[in-house]
Design a protein around this motif. Structure first.
Motif, PDB file in Angstrom:
ATOM      1  N   LEU A  44       0.532  -1.199  -0.052  1.00 13.49           N
ATOM      2  CA  LEU A  44       0.022   0.410  -0.118  1.00 13.49           C
ATOM      3  C   LEU A  44       0.854   1.087  -0.122  1.00 13.49           C
ATOM      4  N   LEU A  46       3.504   1.905   1.678  1.00 18.24           N
ATOM      5  CA  LEU A  46       4.019   1.999   2.719  1.00 18.24           C
ATOM      6  C   LEU A  46       5.448   1.123   3.204  1.00 18.24           C
ATOM      7  N   ARG A  71       0.266  -3.516  17.753  1.00 16.84           N
ATOM      8  CA  ARG A  71      -0.050  -2.760  19.011  1.00 16.84           C
ATOM      9  C   ARG A  71      -1.467  -3.753  19.058  1.00 16.84           C
ATOM     10  N   SER A  75      -6.454  -0.350  16.376  1.00 18.21           N
ATOM     11  CA  SER A  75      -8.154  -0.108  15.580  1.00 18.21           C
ATOM     12  C   SER A  75      -8.343  -0.725  14.049  1.00 18.21           C
ATOM     13  N   HIS A  77      -9.612   0.963  11.442  1.00 16.31           N
ATOM     14  CA  HIS A  77     -10.772   1.235  10.641  1.00 16.31           C
ATOM     15  C   HIS A  77     -10.277   1.377   9.079  1.00 16.31           C
ATOM     16  N   ALA A  78      -8.962   1.675   8.645  1.00 15.63           N
ATOM     17  CA  ALA A  78      -8.246   2.337   7.479  1.00 15.63           C
ATOM     18  C   ALA A  78      -8.119   0.942   6.104  1.00 15.63           C
ATOM     19  N   THR A  81     -11.390   0.515   5.260  1.00 11.28           N
ATOM     20  CA  THR A  81     -11.655   1.395   3.938  1.00 11.28           C
ATOM     21  C   THR A  81     -11.204   0.366   2.891  1.00 11.28           C
ATOM     22  N   VAL A  82      -9.725   0.459   2.943  1.00  9.67           N
ATOM     23  CA  VAL A  82      -9.431  -0.320   1.963  1.00  9.67           C
ATOM     24  C   VAL A  82      -9.669  -1.349   1.674  1.00  9.67           C
ATOM     25  N   ASP A  95      -4.035   0.607  12.687  1.00  6.03           N
ATOM     26  CA  ASP A  95      -4.628   2.895  12.328  1.00  6.03           C
ATOM     27  C   ASP A  95      -3.006   2.820  13.011  1.00  6.03           C
ATOM     28  N   ARG A  96      -3.123   2.594  14.196  1.00 11.17           N
ATOM     29  CA  ARG A  96      -1.833   2.843  15.103  1.00 11.17           C
ATOM     30  C   ARG A  96      -0.428   2.863  14.426  1.00 11.17           C
ATOM     31  N   LEU A  98      -0.672   1.777  11.210  1.00 11.76           N
ATOM     32  CA  LEU A  98       0.042   1.899  10.306  1.00 11.76           C
ATOM     33  C   LEU A  98       1.022   4.076  10.114  1.00 11.76           C
ATOM     34  N   GLY A  99       0.046   4.329  11.436  1.00 19.95           N
ATOM     35  CA  GLY A  99       0.276   5.585  11.862  1.00 19.95           C
ATOM     36  C   GLY A  99       2.158   6.086  11.877  1.00 19.95           C
ATOM     37  N   LEU A 100       2.712   4.750  12.257  1.00 20.69           N
ATOM     38  CA  LEU A 100       4.040   4.511  12.043  1.00 20.69           C
ATOM     39  C   LEU A 100       4.593   4.030  10.819  1.00 20.69           C
ATOM     40  N   LEU A 102       3.482   5.131   8.066  1.00 22.75           N
ATOM     41  CA  LEU A 102       3.492   6.314   7.106  1.00 22.75           C
ATOM     42  C   LEU A 102       4.090   7.390   7.414  1.00 22.75           C
ATOM     43  N   GLU A 103       4.678   7.947   9.067  1.00 25.57           N
ATOM     44  CA  GLU A 103       6.240   8.584   9.385  1.00 25.57           C
ATOM     45  C   GLU A 103       7.040   8.136   8.551  1.00 25.57           C
TER      46      GLU A 103
ATOM     47  N   ALA B  78      -3.639   7.178  13.659  1.00 27.58           N
ATOM     48  CA  ALA B  78      -2.799   6.856  12.463  1.00 27.58           C
ATOM     49  C   ALA B  78      -2.224   8.162  12.527  1.00 27.58           C
ATOM     50  N   THR B  81      -0.522   8.849  15.835  1.00 25.26           N
ATOM     51  CA  THR B  81       0.803   8.165  16.211  1.00 25.26           C
ATOM     52  C   THR B  81       2.156   8.540  14.692  1.00 25.26           C
ATOM     53  N   VAL B  82       1.535   9.545  13.739  1.00 23.64           N
ATOM     54  CA  VAL B  82       2.449  10.352  13.080  1.00 23.64           C
ATOM     55  C   VAL B  82       3.393  10.820  13.850  1.00 23.64           C
ATOM     56  N   LEU B  85       5.619  10.383  16.770  1.00 24.53           N
ATOM     57  CA  LEU B  85       6.511  10.572  16.509  1.00 24.53           C
ATOM     58  C   LEU B  85       7.348  11.313  15.785  1.00 24.53           C
ATOM     59  N   ASP B  95      -9.470   7.626  10.275  1.00 21.20           N
ATOM     60  CA  ASP B  95      -8.240   6.854   9.714  1.00 21.20           C
ATOM     61  C   ASP B  95      -9.039   5.827   9.025  1.00 21.20           C
ATOM     62  N   GLY B  99      -7.485   5.590   4.765  1.00 16.08           N
ATOM     63  CA  GLY B  99      -8.202   4.866   3.979  1.00 16.08           C
ATOM     64  C   GLY B  99      -8.397   4.042   2.703  1.00 16.08           C
TER      65      GLY B  99
END
Lengths: 311, 311
Positions: A44, A46, A71, A75, A77-78, A81-82, A95-96, A98-100, A102-103, B78, B81-82, B85, B95, B99
């Protein structure tokens, strides 16, 4: 032997647990973890480092205790949706988590190296141990199967380890360099612990990075068997041994690592193999190696340290 | 005049509301929406289309009623979290919203066009109207300010529209092509509605796509004023008029679009401007244009259809 500089080689779940135990019983800054990045992949868009993240989440105390990966209190949710839009859901991304990703992906795109990003994330997550990817360069593990070469995550997650294994390719490994800090940490280490991770796809990729095997030469190296009573605690290690024509056992693991080892740790259930492992020239510790609680992690870590201190 | 093929030109929140009203009162498949993509941008590696998404979320009934953008019942794990970090948090991404961006970015990377992805998403979201990006090619809006050129989202979200506006650049517009379907929809349209969106940065970018102005020539075009009592209902439209030396008013909007217009819809509060707008040669509808409820959207849409049906 004094042990205040220790290097652990680790893959995912089992490795992360022992790393956590070692981190809890060692003095601050004594521990360096060199983590497999052979199963890193882009999904995706990432850049995802499953083992590195499992080690960091575990050390930070935020890993999902039920799955061993991802983690806690997550959650979805992302990814929901995908999937609802027709996209791929086979690789589970909370979701959490994913945040890591993304960054990390954002920073890598700006030119930061994976080892720098990891160090920064460890600081943000309050991790004291030094966590190093085995390399800043991609060394993607390909699983050679009866259906041909499969990228690791495709074999592992999408195909659920079903194809029969014939071997492994650590792409690009010959030209790759270890991440900054890897060789100096090995050089400074009083002891190296090979964690109870999959020998084929978690530890061998680390050993395949140029300089790492040479860095182990002459070091007191101790490995902990990921095989208990012929079974892997988690993952396909036993299936891989069998498909490669080797009866899966603690002994088989000891033989696999034998050129680099001084000591070997196996589970009480495999006590009968002690004599044969000694015959390989190894010192042997027999104990309970299954880590189900935090206390187990600490106890096993302490026993390993006591074991190597006598050398 | 019969109206069973209508094209709406729309930007974000206000445009999306009227589009929703039109969709509710028109026969199925009568509505094509051409949406501004000038404020699309790449952030955290994701290709984000704020106006396209606001239109789709609104049509699907899943838009956040409080913000006007993003999704209802959203979580923010998400992005939290970004930020934790050390990453950027200035562009708010929920979130579920994330997606959709992940899946769109993935598909664009495989070579799908934005218009194809949008069509597929509309199907998944249960949207009957045909929603078209103005172009499959990037035409990024740059805001020319007293601090120099700023990419639109940087001006709009990060700088909260504070820099003084001197003009706008629709980068690449001269070489871009309208998305497939745009020109044929205009050709087939019985009437074109310019929604109450920002004239400078929502509608002008659409009009700047080669072929669109020619497509409007000779068509009955009606615009709805986004300015009520000298104020924009939402966003910087009034501030932009003022900084460009034009007193913000419904009249100013009518003058802005005058070359393409046959009719103009303004709010009761601006009734006094009716005569002057008529003097531009336009037919005028005075009504309540503020849409706070679903019923408002439908009523305004119906009134506009009744208005143009008399032509």
């Amino acid at each position: 032997m004094k042990v205040d500089r220790l290097v652990a080689l680790a893959g995912g779940v089992g490795g992360a647990k022992l790393v956590d135990g070692l981190n809890r019983v060692l003095p601050p800054e004594a521990l360096t973890v060199i983590v497999n990045t052979g199963d890193d992949f882009t999904h995706l868009g990432l850049y995802i480092c499953p083992d590195l993240d499992t080690v960091c989440y575990t050390l930070a105390g935020i890993a999902n205790p039920a799955t061993g990966w991802g983690r806690a209190e997550e959650s979805w949710h992302a990814l929901e949706t995908v999937v609802s839009l027709g996209g791929p859901g086979w690789f589970r991304l909370g979701d959490r988590d994913l945040g890591l990703h993304l960054e990390r992906t954002r920073r890598l795109a700006t030119g930061e190296r994976l080892s720098q990003v990891t160090q920064s994330f460890c600081r943000a997550l309050g991790i004291q141990a030094c966590v190093l990817p085995m390399s800043d360069e991609a060394i993607p593990t390909q699983v050679d199967t009866d259906e041909g070469l499969l990228p690791f995550q495709e074999y592992f997650v999408l195909r659920q380890c079903q194809p029969r294994v014939k071997g492994f390719v650590f792409e690009n490994h010959a030209c790759a360099r270890p991440a900054p800090g890897v060789l100096t940490a090995l050089e400074a280490a009083h002891v190296v612990v090979i964690c109870p991770s999959n020998p084929w796809v978690s530890i061998d990729p680390i050993l395949a990075v140029p300089g790492v095997r040479a860095g182990l030469a002459g070091k007191p190296v101790v490995a902990v068997s990921p095989i208990i009573a012929g079974q892997a605690v988690k993952g396909p290690a036993a299936k891989m041994f069998a498909e490669l024509g080797v009866q899966p056992s603690a002994l088989a693991v000891a033989q696999h690592y034998q050129p680099w080892l001084r000591g070997f740790v196996l589970d009480r259930q495999d006590k009968a193999q002690t004599a044969e492992i000694r015959r390989l020239g190894l010192e042997v510790l027999v104990t309970d190696t299954l880590m189900t609680s935090l206390a187990d992690r600490e106890r096993l870590a302490r026993e390993i340290l006591d074991f190597v201190t006598t050398w």
